[in-house]
Enzyme design. Structure first.
Site, PDB file in Angstrom:
ATOM      1  CG  ASN A   1       5.624  -6.711  -4.163  1.00  0.00           C
ATOM      2  OD1 ASN A   1       6.162  -5.879  -4.898  1.00  0.00           O
ATOM      3  ND2 ASN A   1       6.190  -7.141  -3.055  1.00  0.00           N
TER       4      ASN A   1
ATOM      5  CE  LYS B   1       0.288   7.550  -2.173  1.00  0.00           C
ATOM      6  NZ  LYS B   1       0.767   7.117  -0.881  1.00  0.00           N
TER       7      LYS B   1
ATOM      8  N   GLY C   1       9.099 -38.402   0.142  1.00  0.00           N
ATOM      9  CA  GLY C   1       8.605 -39.357  -0.851  1.00  0.00           C
ATOM     10  C   GLY C   1       8.532 -40.772  -0.296  1.00  0.00           C
ATOM     11  N   GLY C   2       8.481 -41.739  -1.168  1.00  0.00           N
ATOM     12  CA  GLY C   2       8.325 -43.125  -0.741  1.00  0.00           C
ATOM     13  C   GLY C   2       9.633 -43.805  -0.340  1.00  0.00           C
ATOM     14  CD  GLN C   3      12.555 -45.344  -2.928  1.00  0.00           C
ATOM     15  OE1 GLN C   3      13.037 -46.133  -2.128  1.00  0.00           O
ATOM     16  NE2 GLN C   3      11.953 -45.743  -4.035  1.00  0.00           N
TER      17      GLN C   3
ATOM     18  CB  VAL D   1       1.282 -11.317   3.785  1.00  0.00           C
ATOM     19  CG1 VAL D   1       2.043 -12.627   3.803  1.00  0.00           C
ATOM     20  CG2 VAL D   1      -0.119 -11.529   4.363  1.00  0.00           C
ATOM     21  CE1 TYR D   2       7.665  -6.968   4.642  1.00  0.00           C
ATOM     22  CE2 TYR D   2       6.188  -6.663   6.498  1.00  0.00           C
ATOM     23  CZ  TYR D   2       6.991  -6.126   5.501  1.00  0.00           C
ATOM     24  OH  TYR D   2       7.111  -4.768   5.363  1.00  0.00           O
ATOM     25  CD  GLU D   3       9.552 -16.410   2.779  1.00  0.00           C
ATOM     26  OE1 GLU D   3       9.759 -15.838   1.709  1.00  0.00           O
ATOM     27  OE2 GLU D   3       9.169 -17.600   2.846  1.00  0.00           O
TER      28      GLU D   3
ATOM     29  NE  ARG E   1      -4.100   3.421   0.121  1.00  0.00           N
ATOM     30  CZ  ARG E   1      -4.166   2.139   0.518  1.00  0.00           C
ATOM     31  NH1 ARG E   1      -5.342   1.526   0.561  1.00  0.00           N
ATOM     32  NH2 ARG E   1      -3.084   1.492   0.878  1.00  0.00           N
TER      33      ARG E   1
ATOM     34  CD  GLN F   1      12.907 -12.719  -0.748  1.00  0.00           C
ATOM     35  OE1 GLN F   1      13.240 -13.807  -1.132  1.00  0.00           O
ATOM     36  NE2 GLN F   1      12.862 -12.446   0.546  1.00  0.00           N
TER      37      GLN F   1
ATOM     38  NE  ARG G   1       7.633   6.260  -1.043  1.00  0.00           N
ATOM     39  CZ  ARG G   1       6.743   6.130  -0.069  1.00  0.00           C
ATOM     40  NH1 ARG G   1       6.098   7.186   0.362  1.00  0.00           N
ATOM     41  NH2 ARG G   1       6.508   4.971   0.466  1.00  0.00           N
TER      42      ARG G   1
ATOM     43  CG  ASP H   1       5.424  11.746  -5.358  1.00  0.00           C
ATOM     44  OD1 ASP H   1       4.563  10.849  -5.171  1.00  0.00           O
ATOM     45  OD2 ASP H   1       5.523  12.751  -4.635  1.00  0.00           O
TER      46      ASP H   1
END
Ligand code: COA
Length: 475
Positions: free
Chosen positions: A143, A122, A294-296, A184-186, A151, A64, A85, A120
């Site tokens: 990613n 590789k 926020g401030g409100q 790592v995922y979401e 590699r 993603q 691939r 491919d």
């Protein structure tokens, strides 16, 4: 004598005026030339091409985060060549499948407006094709897990040598440090970036949010990095590496909570409802439920129908300038002058009771009625819209934020168009490509391979999945 002097003065004044005019003209001309911009296009708005026309992207992304980035660049006009691939493609093509045999919505909704080529990476011949793509593209986006690109032989040094102008942009889970090698995922990113510890209710566990701030959020950051690097390349002529770590992206989006962490040193966070409830603060920014960041002060309140409709709620903000209007609306005119309610600091310890009173009013109206009544009085409120309501909302279709596209194997589907609107670069939202749909076209038209070479490539097995052995062969 005086007459002659006067005439000479007038003459020199006129000459000076003429020179000044010339200088202005010259400077303006020089300025226009010095920033290297062409003359403003005379074409009608939206017909002068798109913002990233001419930018070619070697899109090595999957899942993603990366695909979100390249889809945005494709919406902006870049030619996105997605390398997948052979026989398998981006793993999301088959994930969360709703239509048998068709690419999933997970895939189709983040890979629109791109082209797909199978290689491919590789395979020796595959590497050769990739090298040619590197030479012809402006940006490589990836990613993969840390080290995977190296590699494949696509190290920064190799790429930079082949094409010193290429920008290499990566999403990784973590930046350099103890976790740099982790996949790592979401939700891992939401937790490691500080979002989860500050989301949810005080008396419950940490929560992840439905918005994909780790994946899509980081993809968005990466897109900005790429466009900036392209801009810098106009001056330097060379590419650079762009790295966005998901932990960093999430933290950037959760920065108000790091703000609150520092404020804690100086006393309680008075806008958090736990302050009004007399619950002491600990050492770290707590979870704030639906308190406004926020401030409100704000909170989510029930509306008419909440007993059966899980989305019959509204976010209500008690913004100070419209406090008197709120008091009149909910039938509490006495609060306008009551010293316990009249000022924002007086209201802070009483927020729970205030929102309970407002809710008694909102429960008599639908969320859309509350929206209409409050907006007329400038009271900021937000209906909790379900995805069903969003999918059916005509104004989102009209602006191109929700777009219906057709697909040869799954039929029509909804996708999110470009949320960034440029008045002179209109997004062209197209369906996602089938696996390898443009392999032949890219080999010939982009990479310039001849018929004979294409035949050789096909025979080499570099762009096709290995044939499954027949039963007889396997036996
Ligand atoms: N041809 C041949 N091999 C290919 C290929 C192609 N066209 N495309 C990918 N591969 C190979 C890679 O080279 C890698 O092989 P290797 O490990 O032997 O070197 C392999 O496919 C798997 O890649 P990887 O990235 O490790 O996939 P994964 O499914 O194991 O992990 C993630 C998925 C998302 C966890 C991991 O890619 C990741 O951490 N990415 C960075 C953070 C990120 O973007 N996460 C969010 C995803 S939404």
């Amino acid at each position: 004598m005086a007459k002659r002097k006067k005439a000479a003065k007038a003459k020199s004044k006129a000459a000076a005026k003429k020179t000044a005019k010339k200088v202005v003209k010259f400077t303006a001309k020089k300025l226009a030339a010095s920033n290297g911009l062409p003359r403003p296009s005379a074409k009608p708005w939206g017909q002068a091409g798109r913002a990233l026309d001419g930018v070619r992207i070697l899109d090595f992304t999957h899942v993603q985060s990366g695909p979100t980035c390249t889809q945005l660049l494709a919406y902006m006009g870049a030619d996105c060549i997605k390398v997948e691939r052979p026989g398998i493609g981006d793993i999301t093509r088959g994930q969360l499948r709703d239509v048998k045999g068709a690419d999933s919505l997970y895939f189709t909704m983040i890979n629109g407006s791109k082209r797909s080529i199978t290689i491919d990476s590789k395979h020796a011949k595959g590497k050769e094709i990739l090298d040619r793509l590197v030479k012809l593209c402006d940006v490589l986006v990836e990613n993969f897990a840390p080290g995977a690109l190296d590699r494949m032989g696509l190290t920064w040094e190799h790429i930079h040598k082949l094409n010193p102008r290429m920008i290499v942009a990566s999403v990784k889970g973590f930046g350099p440090g103890p976790y740099e090698d982790c996949k790592v995922y979401e939700n891992v990113a939401q937790c490691a970036g500080g979002s989860a510890s500050t989301t949810g209710f005080r008396d419950g566990p940490p929560l992840v949010t439905g918005s994909q701030i780790g994946d899509s959020g980081t993809g968005l950051h990466l897109a900005l990095g790429i466009v900036s690097a392209l801009y810098q390349r106009n001056r330097t002529g060379r590419g650079q590496r762009v790295l966005c770590a998901m932990q960093d992206g999430v933290l950037n989006l959760a920065r108000v909570k790091l703000r609150d962490q520092q404020r804690l040193k100086h006393g309680p966070l008075t806008e958090y409802s736990q302050y009004g409830e007399g619950v002491p603060f600990g050492k770290a920014t707590p979870r704030a439920g639906n308190d406004s960041g926020g401030g409100q002060p704000g909170w989510i309140l029930k509306c008419k129908g909440w007993e059966s409709d899980p989305d019959a709620y509204i976010y209500f903000i008690t913004q100070a300038p419209v406090w008197t209007a709120i008091c009149d609306l909910i039938g509490k005119p006495e609060w306008k002058t009551d010293p316990d309610y009249a000022t924002p600091p007086a209201r802070l310890p009483r927020l729970r009771g205030i929102f309970d009173a407002i809710e008694q009013w909102t429960m008599t109206k639908t969320k859309f009625e509350v929206m209409e009544i409050c907006n007329k009085q400038d009271i900021p409120v937000g209906p909790i819209l379900s995805m069903k309501e969003i999918a059916e909302e005509p104004s989102l279709r009209a602006t191109g934020t929700v777009v219906e596209v057709d697909h040869p194997t799954r039929g029509a589907y909804l996708t999110v168009g470009n949320p960034i609107k440029l008045s002179d670069s209109i997004a062209d939202v197209r369906r996602s490509p089938l696996l390898g749909e443009h392999t032949d076209e890219i080999l010939r038209k982009v990479l310039g391979y001849s018929d004979k070479e294409v035949a050789e490539i096909k025979a080499s097995g570099a762009i096709t999945a290995p044939e499954k052995p027949t039963k007889a062969e396997a036996a």
